[in-house]
Design a protein around this motif. Structure first.
Motif, PDB file in Angstrom:
ATOM      1  N   SER A  56     -10.375 -18.757  -6.462  1.00  0.00           N
ATOM      2  CA  SER A  56      -9.412 -17.722  -6.089  1.00  0.00           C
ATOM      3  C   SER A  56      -9.294 -17.570  -4.569  1.00  0.00           C
ATOM      4  N   VAL A  57     -10.028 -18.408  -3.827  1.00  0.00           N
ATOM      5  CA  VAL A  57      -9.947 -18.410  -2.363  1.00  0.00           C
ATOM      6  C   VAL A  57      -9.801 -19.852  -1.869  1.00  0.00           C
ATOM      7  N   ASN A  58      -9.312 -20.000  -0.640  1.00  0.00           N
ATOM      8  CA  ASN A  58      -9.177 -21.326  -0.037  1.00  0.00           C
ATOM      9  C   ASN A  58     -10.547 -21.965   0.127  1.00  0.00           C
ATOM     10  N   LYS A  59     -10.629 -23.274  -0.109  1.00  0.00           N
ATOM     11  CA  LYS A  59     -11.863 -24.040   0.086  1.00  0.00           C
ATOM     12  C   LYS A  59     -11.507 -25.387   0.693  1.00  0.00           C
ATOM     13  N   THR A  60     -12.492 -26.015   1.357  1.00  0.00           N
ATOM     14  CA  THR A  60     -12.237 -27.307   1.990  1.00  0.00           C
ATOM     15  C   THR A  60     -12.842 -28.446   1.173  1.00  0.00           C
ATOM     16  N   ILE A  61     -12.319 -29.659   1.426  1.00  0.00           N
ATOM     17  CA  ILE A  61     -12.784 -30.858   0.725  1.00  0.00           C
ATOM     18  C   ILE A  61     -12.764 -32.034   1.697  1.00  0.00           C
ATOM     19  N   ASP A  62     -13.736 -32.925   1.553  1.00  0.00           N
ATOM     20  CA  ASP A  62     -13.767 -34.206   2.254  1.00  0.00           C
ATOM     21  C   ASP A  62     -13.651 -35.307   1.203  1.00  0.00           C
ATOM     22  N   VAL A  63     -12.875 -36.343   1.516  1.00  0.00           N
ATOM     23  CA  VAL A  63     -12.755 -37.509   0.638  1.00  0.00           C
ATOM     24  C   VAL A  63     -13.065 -38.730   1.488  1.00  0.00           C
ATOM     25  N   GLY A  64     -13.926 -39.613   0.974  1.00  0.00           N
ATOM     26  CA  GLY A  64     -14.307 -40.781   1.750  1.00  0.00           C
ATOM     27  C   GLY A  64     -14.384 -42.052   0.929  1.00  0.00           C
ATOM     28  N   TRP A  65     -14.265 -43.153   1.631  1.00  0.00           N
ATOM     29  CA  TRP A  65     -14.431 -44.491   1.056  1.00  0.00           C
ATOM     30  C   TRP A  65     -15.732 -45.021   1.647  1.00  0.00           C
ATOM     31  N   LEU A  66     -16.755 -45.129   0.829  1.00  0.00           N
ATOM     32  CA  LEU A  66     -18.029 -45.682   1.258  1.00  0.00           C
ATOM     33  C   LEU A  66     -17.889 -47.197   1.260  1.00  0.00           C
ATOM     34  N   HIS A  67     -17.796 -47.755   2.458  1.00  0.00           N
ATOM     35  CA  HIS A  67     -17.588 -49.191   2.647  1.00  0.00           C
ATOM     36  C   HIS A  67     -18.955 -49.847   2.751  1.00  0.00           C
ATOM     37  N   TYR A  81     -10.253 -30.780   4.649  1.00  0.00           N
ATOM     38  CA  TYR A  81      -8.905 -30.373   4.244  1.00  0.00           C
ATOM     39  C   TYR A  81      -8.968 -29.003   3.573  1.00  0.00           C
ATOM     40  N   ASN A  82      -8.180 -28.057   4.057  1.00  0.00           N
ATOM     41  CA  ASN A  82      -8.154 -26.703   3.523  1.00  0.00           C
ATOM     42  C   ASN A  82      -7.208 -26.655   2.329  1.00  0.00           C
ATOM     43  N   LEU A  83      -7.781 -26.556   1.143  1.00  0.00           N
ATOM     44  CA  LEU A  83      -7.004 -26.527  -0.091  1.00  0.00           C
ATOM     45  C   LEU A  83      -6.872 -25.069  -0.526  1.00  0.00           C
ATOM     46  N   ALA A  84      -5.638 -24.586  -0.558  1.00  0.00           N
ATOM     47  CA  ALA A  84      -5.382 -23.180  -0.881  1.00  0.00           C
ATOM     48  C   ALA A  84      -5.852 -22.855  -2.302  1.00  0.00           C
ATOM     49  N   ALA A  85      -6.116 -21.584  -2.526  1.00  0.00           N
ATOM     50  CA  ALA A  85      -6.572 -21.109  -3.836  1.00  0.00           C
ATOM     51  C   ALA A  85      -5.596 -21.519  -4.932  1.00  0.00           C
ATOM     52  N   ASN A  86      -6.147 -22.001  -6.046  1.00  0.00           N
ATOM     53  CA  ASN A  86      -5.366 -22.352  -7.239  1.00  0.00           C
ATOM     54  C   ASN A  86      -4.232 -23.330  -6.967  1.00  0.00           C
ATOM     55  N   THR A  87      -4.484 -24.294  -6.082  1.00  0.00           N
ATOM     56  CA  THR A  87      -3.493 -25.327  -5.792  1.00  0.00           C
ATOM     57  C   THR A  87      -4.146 -26.701  -5.901  1.00  0.00           C
ATOM     58  N   PHE A  88      -3.362 -27.731  -5.629  1.00  0.00           N
ATOM     59  CA  PHE A  88      -3.876 -29.098  -5.697  1.00  0.00           C
ATOM     60  C   PHE A  88      -3.272 -29.930  -4.581  1.00  0.00           C
ATOM     61  N   MET A 106     -16.357 -37.567  -2.783  1.00  0.00           N
ATOM     62  CA  MET A 106     -15.736 -36.285  -2.451  1.00  0.00           C
ATOM     63  C   MET A 106     -16.828 -35.246  -2.245  1.00  0.00           C
ATOM     64  N   THR A 107     -16.633 -34.398  -1.236  1.00  0.00           N
ATOM     65  CA  THR A 107     -17.575 -33.315  -0.948  1.00  0.00           C
ATOM     66  C   THR A 107     -16.803 -32.013  -0.794  1.00  0.00           C
ATOM     67  N   PRO A 108     -16.819 -31.160  -1.834  1.00  0.00           N
ATOM     68  CA  PRO A 108     -16.180 -29.853  -1.689  1.00  0.00           C
ATOM     69  C   PRO A 108     -17.093 -28.875  -0.958  1.00  0.00           C
ATOM     70  N   GLU A 109     -16.491 -27.901  -0.337  1.00  0.00           N
ATOM     71  CA  GLU A 109     -17.227 -26.848   0.360  1.00  0.00           C
ATOM     72  C   GLU A 109     -18.191 -26.145  -0.596  1.00  0.00           C
ATOM     73  N   ALA A 110     -19.304 -25.646  -0.074  1.00  0.00           N
ATOM     74  CA  ALA A 110     -20.261 -24.884  -0.885  1.00  0.00           C
ATOM     75  C   ALA A 110     -19.537 -23.717  -1.551  1.00  0.00           C
ATOM     76  N   GLY A 111     -19.824 -23.497  -2.822  1.00  0.00           N
ATOM     77  CA  GLY A 111     -19.220 -22.407  -3.574  1.00  0.00           C
ATOM     78  C   GLY A 111     -17.854 -22.723  -4.157  1.00  0.00           C
ATOM     79  N   ALA A 112     -17.315 -23.905  -3.865  1.00  0.00           N
ATOM     80  CA  ALA A 112     -15.990 -24.278  -4.362  1.00  0.00           C
ATOM     81  C   ALA A 112     -16.035 -24.596  -5.855  1.00  0.00           C
ATOM     82  N   VAL A 113     -14.886 -24.418  -6.504  1.00  0.00           N
ATOM     83  CA  VAL A 113     -14.721 -24.816  -7.898  1.00  0.00           C
ATOM     84  C   VAL A 113     -13.543 -25.786  -7.900  1.00  0.00           C
ATOM     85  N   MET A 114     -13.848 -27.084  -7.870  1.00  0.00           N
ATOM     86  CA  MET A 114     -12.812 -28.112  -7.755  1.00  0.00           C
ATOM     87  C   MET A 114     -13.004 -29.201  -8.803  1.00  0.00           C
TER      88      MET A 114
END
Length: 134
Positions: A56-67, A81-88, A106-114
């Motif tokens: 229900s709040v904005n959370k951040t995410i990191d996406v990476g390619w482990l080479h 990346y700041n992903l707004a609440a209830n969006t994609f 992928m690494t979502p911010e602590a407390g995120a539900v993604m």
């Protein structure tokens, strides 16, 4: 405690050397999540990455390619990346070819539900002969 659920759907196409997959995963907040690692003897063509913020709040995410070739390192696809609440966010207008041993993380911010869904094709790697120039 968060329950991690991962779904892998596979389809072998007419050409037995190509397999199409989608992986769906509830991401563990505040931790590096390995979505998939390309198996030995294959290349992967990633065609779609979908990440949803169920919070229900904005959370951040990191996406990476482990080479994992030469000196292993991570190529950052998305950083903080700041992903707004209830969006994609969805990436589906290009593709990414990754090699055997490489991984998508992928690494979502602590407390995120993604959640995420990644669609890709696995291609059997054709042995390549390397020749020393004469």
């Amino acid at each position: 405690a968060q329950v991690v659920v991962m779904l892998l759907v596979g389809l072998v196409l007419e050409d037995g050397d190509i397999m199409m997959h989608s992986i769906g995963q509830a991401l563990t907040a505040g931790a590096l999540n390995t979505i998939f690692t390309v198996p030995a003897g294959y290349k992967a063509l990633v065609s779609m990455i979908y990440i949803s913020n169920q919070d229900s709040v904005n959370k951040t995410i990191d996406v990476g390619w482990l080479h994992n070739h030469g000196t292993p390192h991570t190529i950052r696809i998305v950083t903080n990346y700041n992903l707004a609440a209830n969006t994609f966010i969805q990436f589906d207008t290009g593709s990414l070819v990754i090699q055997a041993g490489d991984a998508l993380t992928m690494t979502p911010e602590a407390g995120a539900v993604m959640d995420c869904v990644v669609t890709f094709k696995l291609y059997k790697e054709t042995p390549i002969a390397f020749f020393t120039p004469e």
